[in-house]
Design an enzyme around this catalytic site. Structure first.
Site, mmCIF file in Angstrom:
data_model
loop_
_atom_site.group_PDB
_atom_site.id
_atom_site.type_symbol
_atom_site.label_atom_id
_atom_site.label_comp_id
_atom_site.label_asym_id
_atom_site.label_seq_id
_atom_site.Cartn_x
_atom_site.Cartn_y
_atom_site.Cartn_z
ATOM 1 N N TYR A 27 1.542 -2.726 17.714
ATOM 2 C CA TYR A 27 2.455 -3.569 16.922
ATOM 3 C C TYR A 27 2.693 -4.900 17.643
ATOM 4 O O TYR A 27 2.507 -5.971 17.053
ATOM 5 C CB TYR A 27 3.766 -2.813 16.728
ATOM 6 C CG TYR A 27 4.753 -3.493 15.801
ATOM 7 C CD1 TYR A 27 4.531 -3.520 14.422
ATOM 8 C CD2 TYR A 27 5.914 -4.085 16.301
ATOM 9 C CE1 TYR A 27 5.456 -4.120 13.567
ATOM 10 C CE2 TYR A 27 6.827 -4.683 15.447
ATOM 11 C CZ TYR A 27 6.599 -4.702 14.085
ATOM 12 O OH TYR A 27 7.508 -5.297 13.243
ATOM 13 N N THR A 64 4.757 2.660 3.976
ATOM 14 C CA THR A 64 6.184 2.832 4.296
ATOM 15 C C THR A 64 7.072 2.207 3.223
ATOM 16 O O THR A 64 8.245 2.556 3.134
ATOM 17 C CB THR A 64 6.547 2.223 5.676
ATOM 18 O OG1 THR A 64 6.146 0.865 5.695
ATOM 19 C CG2 THR A 64 5.892 2.985 6.810
ATOM 20 N N ASN A 98 0.835 -1.215 0.000
ATOM 21 C CA ASN A 98 0.000 0.000 0.000
ATOM 22 C C ASN A 98 0.863 1.255 0.000
ATOM 23 O O ASN A 98 0.345 2.360 0.047
ATOM 24 C CB ASN A 98 -0.999 0.014 1.171
ATOM 25 C CG ASN A 98 -0.316 0.209 2.513
ATOM 26 O OD1 ASN A 98 0.907 0.327 2.599
ATOM 27 N ND2 ASN A 98 -1.107 0.242 3.565
#
Ligand code: UDP
Length: 348
Positions: A171, A61, A58
């Site tokens: 995360y 990053t 996407n």
């Protein structure tokens, strides 16, 4: 399938991955997060090996720059997809890597809900695709599943010490839950899963603005800015050079085993952050000085992999010492910064 918003898609990039015709015997691989610094290295290696490579990312990053040189390759397809969305990719895959998730604390904390969705929805979507495709699938998990460990080095049997509601939880807990989802798909649906717990990878193709310690210290030194040690610099990490890491991931992907349990992949030589700063400074002629900034909340005190399992199951060992891996990484960042018009003070 929803297209990813705000993707600057250069010419030649598609939003729907339409497989080129497979040659007889040719294997097909999907690399989710394939524009990241580890994922793009996997794309390069599998293209060299003659695989049909589909890369989805996407680009939150991941960087087009990392895959630009493959875009015209007849066996390479890129599609701007978010793994949070149901995947309706055309084609059948033999292997799938899930490398899709921001891994740098400032990046994954910037949008914690999205980080959780990437880890949870992304795991279900890719596992459903693996099940349908009868593909073997590797999950890039993390040493963060150990949280702030109370034993060191950490073997896979250690259950960890993780805050469920802290700044790193999106995360850490996302990756922990993803491991559970992967193991359940192995047990319930007989999907051939592999789980790699990655310990602090670094190397060329990292984003200069990544925000992790190695990229920060090197870019700071190259630009003559202060080297920002968080806390007193006595906390430790164990750094694994990109090529060693990718070798370890591929060894785990291709080993013939029915053992789906997680495997630590990392370099067990441990450094304090003060030692890393001094090592970087010893390699770059710079006017930078060390400064100390507050330690982020829940920053783990130590991190060191026990790699007995990787050694015995995969016959894998890291080969590149930090002092050597840093040389290549420094040259890479110097070229990146020079290309971006930054004033590189002095590189070695
Ligand atoms: N760190 C630091 N200065 C920086 C960035 C990070 O001292 O500019 C420290 C951070 O607090 C942590 C260690 O370096 O103790 C590794 O941080 P990183 O973000 O690279 O990865 P982590 O292992 O914490 O996810």
């Amino acid at each position: 399938m929803r297209k990813v918003a705000k993707v600057n898609r250069p010419r030649g990039l598609s939003s729907a991955a339409q497989h080129a015709e497979l040659k007889p015997g040719q294997k097909s691989i999907l690399i989710a997060g394939g524009a990241g610094f580890l994922g793009s290295r996997l794309c390069a290696i599998y293209l060299q090996k003659g695989f049909q490579v589909t890369c989805i990312d996407n680009l939150s990053t991941g960087r087009v720059k990392n895959i630009e040189s493959f875009l015209e390759h007849p066996c390479f397809t890129f599609a701007a997809y978010d793994i949070c969305d149901p995947l309706t990719l055309n084609g059948k895959f033999d292997y799938i890597y899930n490398m899709a998730c921001p891994a740098s604390p400032p990046k994954y904390q910037a949008d914690p809900i999205q980080t959780l969705k990437t880890n949870l929805y992304g795991a279900f979507n890719l596992l459903d695709l693996a099940r349908q495709s009868k593909a073997r699938i590797l999950q890039s998990s993390t040493s963060e599943v150990y949280g702030d460990p109370s034993i060191s080095p950490q073997p896979e049997s250690y259950w960890g010490n993780v805050n469920t509601v802290g700044p790193r939880s999106c995360y850490d807990e996302g990756k922990r839950a993803a491991e559970t989802i992967f193991m359940e798909y192995a047990q319930v649906h007989h999907v051939d899963v592999r789980i790699a717990r990655i310990f602090n990878a670094y190397g060329p193709d990292m984003d200069p603005n990544d925000g992790r310690v190695v990229s920060n210290f090197i870019t700071q030194a190259l630009e003559g800015r202060p080297i920002t040690i968080y806390g007193d610099g006595s906390q430790t990490r164990s750094f694994c050079y990109r090529d060693d890491m990718v070798d370890g991931l591929m060894a785990l992907m291709h080993v013939d085993t029915v053992d789906h349990a997680p495997v630590n992949v990392g370099n067990p030589t441990e450094f304090t952050m003060k030692e890393v700063a001094e090592l970087v400074l010893s390699k770059i002629d710079t006017r930078s000085v060390i400064t100390f900034e507050p330690l982020p909340r829940d920053d783990p005190r130590q991190r060191c992999p026990d790699i007995t399992r990787a050694r015995t199951l995969l016959g894998w060992l890291p080969k590149v010492a930090l002092k050597d891996g840093l040389d290549n990484t420094i040259s890479y960042f110097a070229a990146e910064l020079a290309g971006a018009g930054s004033r590189v003070v002095a590189a070695q």
